[in-house]
Design a protein around this motif. Structure first.
Motif, PDB file in Angstrom:
ATOM      1  N   ALA A  16      -7.491 -10.591   3.380  1.00  0.00           N
ATOM      2  CA  ALA A  16      -7.347 -11.530   2.262  1.00  0.00           C
ATOM      3  C   ALA A  16      -6.271 -11.045   1.301  1.00  0.00           C
ATOM      4  N   ARG A  17      -6.300  -9.754   0.968  1.00  0.00           N
ATOM      5  CA  ARG A  17      -5.284  -9.212   0.054  1.00  0.00           C
ATOM      6  C   ARG A  17      -3.891  -9.265   0.676  1.00  0.00           C
ATOM      7  N   SER A  18      -3.779  -8.918   1.942  1.00  0.00           N
ATOM      8  CA  SER A  18      -2.476  -8.922   2.613  1.00  0.00           C
ATOM      9  C   SER A  18      -1.906 -10.330   2.728  1.00  0.00           C
ATOM     10  N   TRP A  19      -2.744 -11.277   3.066  1.00  0.00           N
ATOM     11  CA  TRP A  19      -2.324 -12.671   3.205  1.00  0.00           C
ATOM     12  C   TRP A  19      -1.821 -13.198   1.862  1.00  0.00           C
ATOM     13  N   ARG A  20      -2.629 -12.993   0.812  1.00  0.00           N
ATOM     14  CA  ARG A  20      -2.247 -13.441  -0.520  1.00  0.00           C
ATOM     15  C   ARG A  20      -0.978 -12.743  -0.987  1.00  0.00           C
ATOM     16  N   SER A  21      -0.854 -11.470  -0.672  1.00  0.00           N
ATOM     17  CA  SER A  21       0.323 -10.699  -1.070  1.00  0.00           C
ATOM     18  C   SER A  21       1.589 -11.236  -0.406  1.00  0.00           C
ATOM     19  N   GLU A  22       1.495 -11.636   0.848  1.00  0.00           N
ATOM     20  CA  GLU A  22       2.656 -12.186   1.555  1.00  0.00           C
ATOM     21  C   GLU A  22       3.074 -13.529   0.960  1.00  0.00           C
ATOM     22  N   VAL A  23       2.104 -14.381   0.657  1.00  0.00           N
ATOM     23  CA  VAL A  23       2.421 -15.658   0.009  1.00  0.00           C
ATOM     24  C   VAL A  23       3.033 -15.379  -1.360  1.00  0.00           C
ATOM     25  N   ASP A  24       2.451 -14.451  -2.084  1.00  0.00           N
ATOM     26  CA  ASP A  24       2.945 -14.089  -3.415  1.00  0.00           C
ATOM     27  C   ASP A  24       4.394 -13.598  -3.338  1.00  0.00           C
ATOM     28  N   ARG A  25       4.684 -12.774  -2.368  1.00  0.00           N
ATOM     29  CA  ARG A  25       6.049 -12.247  -2.201  1.00  0.00           C
ATOM     30  C   ARG A  25       7.045 -13.379  -1.971  1.00  0.00           C
ATOM     31  N   ARG A  26       6.668 -14.331  -1.153  1.00  0.00           N
ATOM     32  CA  ARG A  26       7.577 -15.437  -0.838  1.00  0.00           C
ATOM     33  C   ARG A  26       7.733 -16.426  -1.984  1.00  0.00           C
ATOM     34  N   LEU A  27       6.699 -16.585  -2.785  1.00  0.00           N
ATOM     35  CA  LEU A  27       6.775 -17.515  -3.916  1.00  0.00           C
ATOM     36  C   LEU A  27       7.414 -16.871  -5.144  1.00  0.00           C
ATOM     37  N   ALA A  28       7.485 -15.556  -5.173  1.00  0.00           N
ATOM     38  CA  ALA A  28       8.070 -14.851  -6.327  1.00  0.00           C
ATOM     39  C   ALA A  28       9.526 -15.253  -6.548  1.00  0.00           C
ATOM     40  N   VAL A  29      10.253 -15.572  -5.482  1.00  0.00           N
ATOM     41  CA  VAL A  29      11.657 -15.975  -5.628  1.00  0.00           C
ATOM     42  C   VAL A  29      11.794 -17.291  -6.400  1.00  0.00           C
ATOM     43  N   PHE A  30      10.694 -18.042  -6.499  1.00  0.00           N
ATOM     44  CA  PHE A  30      10.696 -19.294  -7.258  1.00  0.00           C
ATOM     45  C   PHE A  30      10.088 -19.099  -8.649  1.00  0.00           C
TER      46      PHE A  30
END
Length: 156
Positions: A16-30
């Motif tokens: 759960a943490r890894s999945w959320r972290s990956e989405v977070d990383r990709r959305l951070a550019v926005f």
């Protein structure tokens, strides 16, 4: 307790943490932080205007935790707050039209991540996992249920 059951619980948290972290990383550019995109995501999955408490409960956080996040989302024009009709002491929340493109970006990003991590995993395996999760949620009193399941349980 068997080591498999112990590992199962640890894997759930780690994934759960890894999945959320990956989405977070990709959305951070926005310019979207995890707290902001998760708040918008949860709010978009709830029917109609909701109170801050209802949103906090859905997210599994305390209502005061949301205040700063909602202040920022409101200042950006993504969320509107008004006095709740049922209880004048509460705020009612609703997404604005301006939130639409942001939600589309969140949806596209989460779908992309989901597609990558589920690639090659048979639907039958996913269905088995979902049945186990539903059983565990029932045994936890239903507290762990997602806001809303996709009608066809489509994952890809």
């Amino acid at each position: 307790m068997s080591s498999a059951l112990e590992s199962f619980g640890l894997w759930i948290g780690t994934l759960a943490r890894s999945w959320r972290s990956e989405v977070d990383r990709r959305l951070a550019v926005f310019g979207l932080t995890e707290s902001r995109w998760l708040t918008l995501f949860h709010l978009s999955r709830m029917d109609g205007p909701v109170t801050q408490r209802e949103l906090a409960d859905a997210m599994g956080v305390r209502a005061p935790t949301l205040v700063h996040i909602l202040d920022r989302l409101e200042n950006e024009g993504l969320v509107e707050r008004s006095t709740a009709e049922a209880d004048r002491r509460s705020n009612s929340l609703r997404l604005t039209r301006k939130a639409g493109p942001v939600l589309q970006r969140i949806a596209a990003t989460t779908a992309e991540v989901r597609g990558e991590i589920f690639a090659g995993i048979p639907d039958a395996d996913i269905d088995t996992c979902l049945r186990v999760f539903e059983t565990l949620a029932d045994r936890l009193g239903g507290r762990a249920r997602p806001i809303r399941d996709a009608p066809d349980r489509k994952r890809r």
